[in-house]
Design an enzyme around this catalytic site. Structure first.
Site, mmCIF file in Angstrom:
data_model
loop_
_atom_site.group_PDB
_atom_site.id
_atom_site.type_symbol
_atom_site.label_atom_id
_atom_site.label_comp_id
_atom_site.label_asym_id
_atom_site.label_seq_id
_atom_site.Cartn_x
_atom_site.Cartn_y
_atom_site.Cartn_z
ATOM 1 N N GLU A 1 -4.770 3.268 6.102
ATOM 2 C CA GLU A 1 -4.709 3.277 5.209
ATOM 3 C C GLU A 1 -5.433 4.668 4.265
ATOM 4 O O GLU A 1 -4.434 5.307 3.551
ATOM 5 C CB GLU A 1 -4.986 1.777 4.971
ATOM 6 C CG GLU A 1 -4.491 1.162 3.458
ATOM 7 C CD GLU A 1 -5.657 0.915 2.475
ATOM 8 O OE1 GLU A 1 -6.227 1.755 2.115
ATOM 9 O OE2 GLU A 1 -5.484 0.077 2.499
ATOM 10 N N SER B 1 -11.020 -0.431 3.888
ATOM 11 C CA SER B 1 -9.543 -0.964 4.919
ATOM 12 C C SER B 1 -9.071 0.872 5.134
ATOM 13 O O SER B 1 -8.938 1.094 4.437
ATOM 14 C CB SER B 1 -8.385 -1.837 4.820
ATOM 15 O OG SER B 1 -9.026 -2.994 3.747
ATOM 16 N N ARG C 1 1.146 -1.146 -0.211
ATOM 17 C CA ARG C 1 -0.091 0.078 -0.212
ATOM 18 C C ARG C 1 0.508 1.247 0.181
ATOM 19 O O ARG C 1 0.521 2.175 0.435
ATOM 20 C CB ARG C 1 -0.539 0.272 1.151
ATOM 21 C CG ARG C 1 -2.174 -0.449 1.169
ATOM 22 C CD ARG C 1 -3.481 -0.991 -0.562
ATOM 23 N NE ARG C 1 -4.002 -1.939 0.483
ATOM 24 C CZ ARG C 1 -4.264 -2.765 0.015
ATOM 25 N NH1 ARG C 1 -3.008 -3.734 -0.410
ATOM 26 N NH2 ARG C 1 -5.388 -3.909 0.244
#
Ligand code: EPU
Length: 338
Positions: A334, A238, A164
């Site tokens: 995130e 998420s 990520r």
């Protein structure tokens, strides 16, 4: 090209946060971006690039210019017996690109279906799901620097992809706009069912007989069952990254929690699903005012209606605190909080 003032962003972020931008512009061509860069009245304004708004949390009105990347187009630029290089505009909806690939029998992105967002945002976040990351098929990206309009092509090494993360998310955050990305897809797809949830769906099948269309459909069904649809309940997928811990700490945890879920990264690094940690802290499906975690996936924070960005951040801190208190593990967002 029209710059709008005091523009509502509510429909442009999947958390459905009701904030506005001082200025807003949607760009469809490189020339429009260059015009914007050369507009002297805007040089001192803060600039944020928006794709599908699916990985962003606005905590207040944005005092600057939001540039929405709407550069279209998907084309094959090179083809051989085995591979095909496909170039897609930064504004192309990611899942439209996935559908294009699957319909044409080009393998590589079928596991990455139903991920909200755009092609131009995919490398920034190095999106990943069900055993595949976009870096696995990334060839290169073209970008324009917002400061001077200089164009640069980033190859895979220069993009510095991680879990990520990428150079676009760190050193070049909000400093450039990705105008197009080239992906290397294959005409001879090898099904990737390494991800546990996917492997169990195809348990009794000969891997060679599985088509990319079947993988694509299966991932769609798994995602539908676990993740809330942003058009129904605001969310950004998420909220936290899955944390990595060292083997020593993992061994201690494993003694205490026999059912711990984990993925081995290397001999000394273990990744733990943050959703599992959050659920163990009894936060799964919990509601706090207008916000809460999703009933089927504790890693997803949702907006039940009129939550503000601040409320969501406050709730996310409660979760971080609970996980830290119980496990001594720091989980990090995130989502980009602005
Ligand atoms: N789990 C729980 N409780 C929960 C959620 C998960 O115990 O509430 C445990 C389960 O054992 C499950 C495991 O965690 O088997 C993994 O869950 P899941 O397969 O849903 O994946 P994840 O690690 O929670 C990651 C990505 C997702 C991606 C899925 C599938 C991150 C931060 N998230 O989630 O990506 O779709 O894997 O590959 O890496 C996103 O980035 O927005 C996103 C949705």
């Amino acid at each position: 090209m029209k710059i709008k003032e005091n523009y509502s962003l509510k429909k442009l972020n999947t958390f459905n946060i009701d904030v506005s931008a001082k200025y807003f512009i949607a760009v469809k061509t490189e020339n429009e971006i260059l015009k914007l860069i050369n507009d002297e009245s805007l040089t001192t304004e803060k600039k944020v690039i928006l794709g599908g708004g699916s990985n962003i949390l606005f905590t207040k009105d944005f005092d600057g210019i939001i540039i929405k990347n709407e550069i279209p187009g998907i084309e094959i630029i090179e083809e051989s017996n085995g591979d095909v290089l496909v170039k897609a505009g930064g504004g192309v909806v990611w899942d439209d690109f996935v559908s294009y690939a699957v319909e044409n029998g080009f393998g590589g992105v079928e596991n990455l279906t139903y991920i909200p967002g755009t092609v131009g945002a995919a490398p920034i976040q190095n999106i990943g799901a069900y055993g595949v990351e976009q870096q696995d098929v990334f060839h290169s990206a073209e970008a324009l620097f917002l400061k001077d309009g200089i164009k640069k092509t980033f190859n895979k090494d220069e993009s510095k992809f991680g879990y990520r993360s990428s150079v676009f998310k760190s050193a070049y955050r909000n400093k450039l706009i990705i105008t197009s990305v080239i992906y290397r897809l294959t005409k001879n797809p090898i099904p990737n069912i390494s991800y546990r949830a996917l492997a169990s769906e195809f348990e009794n099948r000969d891997v060679k007989s599985i088509t990319i269309k079947e993988i694509n459909d299966t991932v769609k069904n798994i995602r539908k069952s676990k993740l809330p649809e942003p058009s129904v309940i605001g969310n950004a997928g998420s909220f936290f990254k899955n944390p990595e811990i060292n083997k020593f700490r993992f061994d201690r945890l494993k003694k205490e929690y026999k059912d711990i879920v984990y993925y081995k990264i290397d001999d000394n690094t273990i990744k733990i699903p943050a959703g599992w940690l959050i659920e163990k802290c009894k936060f799964k499906g919990r509601k706090f005012g207008n916000t809460g975690t999703y009933k089927n996936q504790a890693l997803v924070i949702v907006n039940y209606g009129d939550a503000t960005g601040e409320e969501i951040v406050e709730f996310s801190r409660k979760i971080q605190h609970a996980v830290y208190e119980k496990f001594n593990i720091d989980i990090r967002p995130e989502v980009n909080i602005i």
